[in-house]
Design an enzyme around this catalytic site. Sequence first.
Site, PDB file in Angstrom:
ATOM      1  N   LYS A  15     -41.485 -45.411  14.951  1.00 49.52           N
ATOM      2  CA  LYS A  15     -41.930 -45.106  13.591  1.00 49.52           C
ATOM      3  C   LYS A  15     -41.943 -46.339  12.691  1.00 49.52           C
ATOM      4  CE  LYS A  15     -39.113 -41.901  12.198  1.00 49.52           C
ATOM      5  NZ  LYS A  15     -38.279 -41.705  13.404  1.00 49.52           N
ATOM      6  N   ARG A  90     -36.200 -35.435   6.351  1.00 44.55           N
ATOM      7  CA  ARG A  90     -35.425 -35.392   7.580  1.00 44.55           C
ATOM      8  C   ARG A  90     -34.847 -34.000   7.833  1.00 44.55           C
ATOM      9  NH1 ARG A  90     -34.676 -40.936   9.154  1.00 44.55           N
ATOM     10  NH2 ARG A  90     -32.903 -41.142  10.530  1.00 44.55           N
ATOM     11  N   ARG A 129     -32.848 -51.494  21.878  1.00 46.68           N
ATOM     12  CA  ARG A 129     -32.859 -52.061  20.527  1.00 46.68           C
ATOM     13  C   ARG A 129     -31.434 -52.437  20.098  1.00 46.68           C
ATOM     14  NH1 ARG A 129     -35.164 -48.356  15.789  1.00 46.68           N
ATOM     15  NH2 ARG A 129     -33.066 -47.517  15.741  1.00 46.68           N
ATOM     16  N   ARG A 135     -27.631 -53.019  15.654  1.00 49.34           N
ATOM     17  CA  ARG A 135     -27.428 -52.042  14.578  1.00 49.34           C
ATOM     18  C   ARG A 135     -26.170 -51.237  14.816  1.00 49.34           C
ATOM     19  NH1 ARG A 135     -32.716 -48.638  12.744  1.00 49.34           N
ATOM     20  NH2 ARG A 135     -31.149 -46.995  12.670  1.00 49.34           N
ATOM     21  N   ARG A 146     -27.440 -38.971  16.878  1.00 51.17           N
ATOM     22  CA  ARG A 146     -28.668 -39.031  16.074  1.00 51.17           C
ATOM     23  C   ARG A 146     -29.776 -38.190  16.715  1.00 51.17           C
ATOM     24  NH1 ARG A 146     -29.562 -44.956  16.134  1.00 51.17           N
ATOM     25  NH2 ARG A 146     -31.461 -44.601  14.984  1.00 51.17           N
TER      26      ARG A 146
HETATM   27  P1  AMP Z   1     -33.386 -44.605  10.300  1.00 49.38           P
HETATM   28  O1  AMP Z   1     -33.508 -46.081  10.161  1.00 49.38           O
HETATM   29  O2  AMP Z   1     -34.558 -43.864   9.735  1.00 49.38           O
HETATM   30  O3  AMP Z   1     -33.031 -44.167  11.698  1.00 49.38           O
HETATM   31  O4  AMP Z   1     -32.146 -44.164   9.382  1.00 49.38           O
HETATM   32  C1  AMP Z   1     -30.842 -44.665   9.631  1.00 49.38           C
HETATM   33  C2  AMP Z   1     -29.805 -43.741   9.018  1.00 49.38           C
HETATM   34  O5  AMP Z   1     -30.005 -43.650   7.593  1.00 49.38           O
HETATM   35  C3  AMP Z   1     -29.857 -42.300   9.493  1.00 49.38           C
HETATM   36  O6  AMP Z   1     -29.173 -42.103  10.710  1.00 49.38           O
HETATM   37  C4  AMP Z   1     -29.191 -41.573   8.329  1.00 49.38           C
HETATM   38  O7  AMP Z   1     -27.791 -41.759   8.354  1.00 49.38           O
HETATM   39  C5  AMP Z   1     -29.745 -42.336   7.133  1.00 49.38           C
HETATM   40  N1  AMP Z   1     -31.009 -41.730   6.672  1.00 49.38           N
HETATM   41  C6  AMP Z   1     -32.253 -42.276   6.702  1.00 49.38           C
HETATM   42  N2  AMP Z   1     -33.161 -41.455   6.182  1.00 49.38           N
HETATM   43  C7  AMP Z   1     -32.483 -40.338   5.810  1.00 49.38           C
HETATM   44  C8  AMP Z   1     -32.861 -39.097   5.213  1.00 49.38           C
HETATM   45  N3  AMP Z   1     -34.140 -38.836   4.918  1.00 49.38           N
HETATM   46  N4  AMP Z   1     -31.891 -38.198   4.957  1.00 49.38           N
HETATM   47  C9  AMP Z   1     -30.603 -38.440   5.249  1.00 49.38           C
HETATM   48  N5  AMP Z   1     -30.175 -39.575   5.827  1.00 49.38           N
HETATM   49  C10 AMP Z   1     -31.107 -40.514   6.108  1.00 49.38           C
END
Ligand code: AMP
Length: 192
Positions: A15, A90, A129, A135, A146
């Site tokens: 994404k 989400r 990754r 990360r 996740r």
């Molecule tokens: P991502 O980079 O999109 O995988 O986001 C990393 C982390 O940020 C996720 O595992 C959540 O802890 C938090 N996060 C990102 N977007 C959201 C969202 N829309 N709602 C809640 N937590 C989020």
Amino acid sequence: MSARLVLLGPPGAGKGTQAARLAERLGVPAISTGDIFRANIKGGTELGRKAQEYSSRGALVPDEITNAMVRDRLAEPDTAEGFLLDGYPRNVAQVDELATILADAGLTLDLAVEITADPEVVAARLLKRAEIEGREDDTADVIRHRLDVYAEQTAPISDVYAAQGLLVRVDGIGEVDEVTARLLSAIGTAAR
Ligand code: AMP
């Protein structure tokens, strides 16, 4: 034509990479809630401190925090011609909140684009990754969590958008360029 879009798909489906490419081609900002949280964690802000409690273990940051952040971001002038949201909404409550944020501005969402990928494939990509980017939330246990959170809370979003006639699905397996082309074609077709 405006392009108010959300990009859906499991963690590791590509994404982030695709959002940046699509945003450039469509001339709208890519807005990644995960990136905003990471920048705040790095910068040691109050928002970052709160977010880290959740993101470090692969849980969703509470909706009050996330929704307020997205509302502020979508009020920025660079979103006037549209945006591409990556990582938001989400869960189903965030779908409703996004609709409300847009409705408050007299706007609606144009399209939800889901990048589909096999869970086995995405888990392997995430572990790779982890080695490259280091990360905090890319360890094996957190990745598993996740993916569970995705299956339980995020995957049902697709049905909600499908019921609204806003969903297109694009196969995320293949070369990066190939997937970008598929996405652009799906967005172009849906917009017509
Ligand atoms: P991502 O980079 O999109 O995988 O986001 C990393 C982390 O940020 C996720 O595992 C959540 O802890 C938090 N996060 C990102 N977007 C959201 C969202 N829309 N709602 C809640 N937590 C989020």
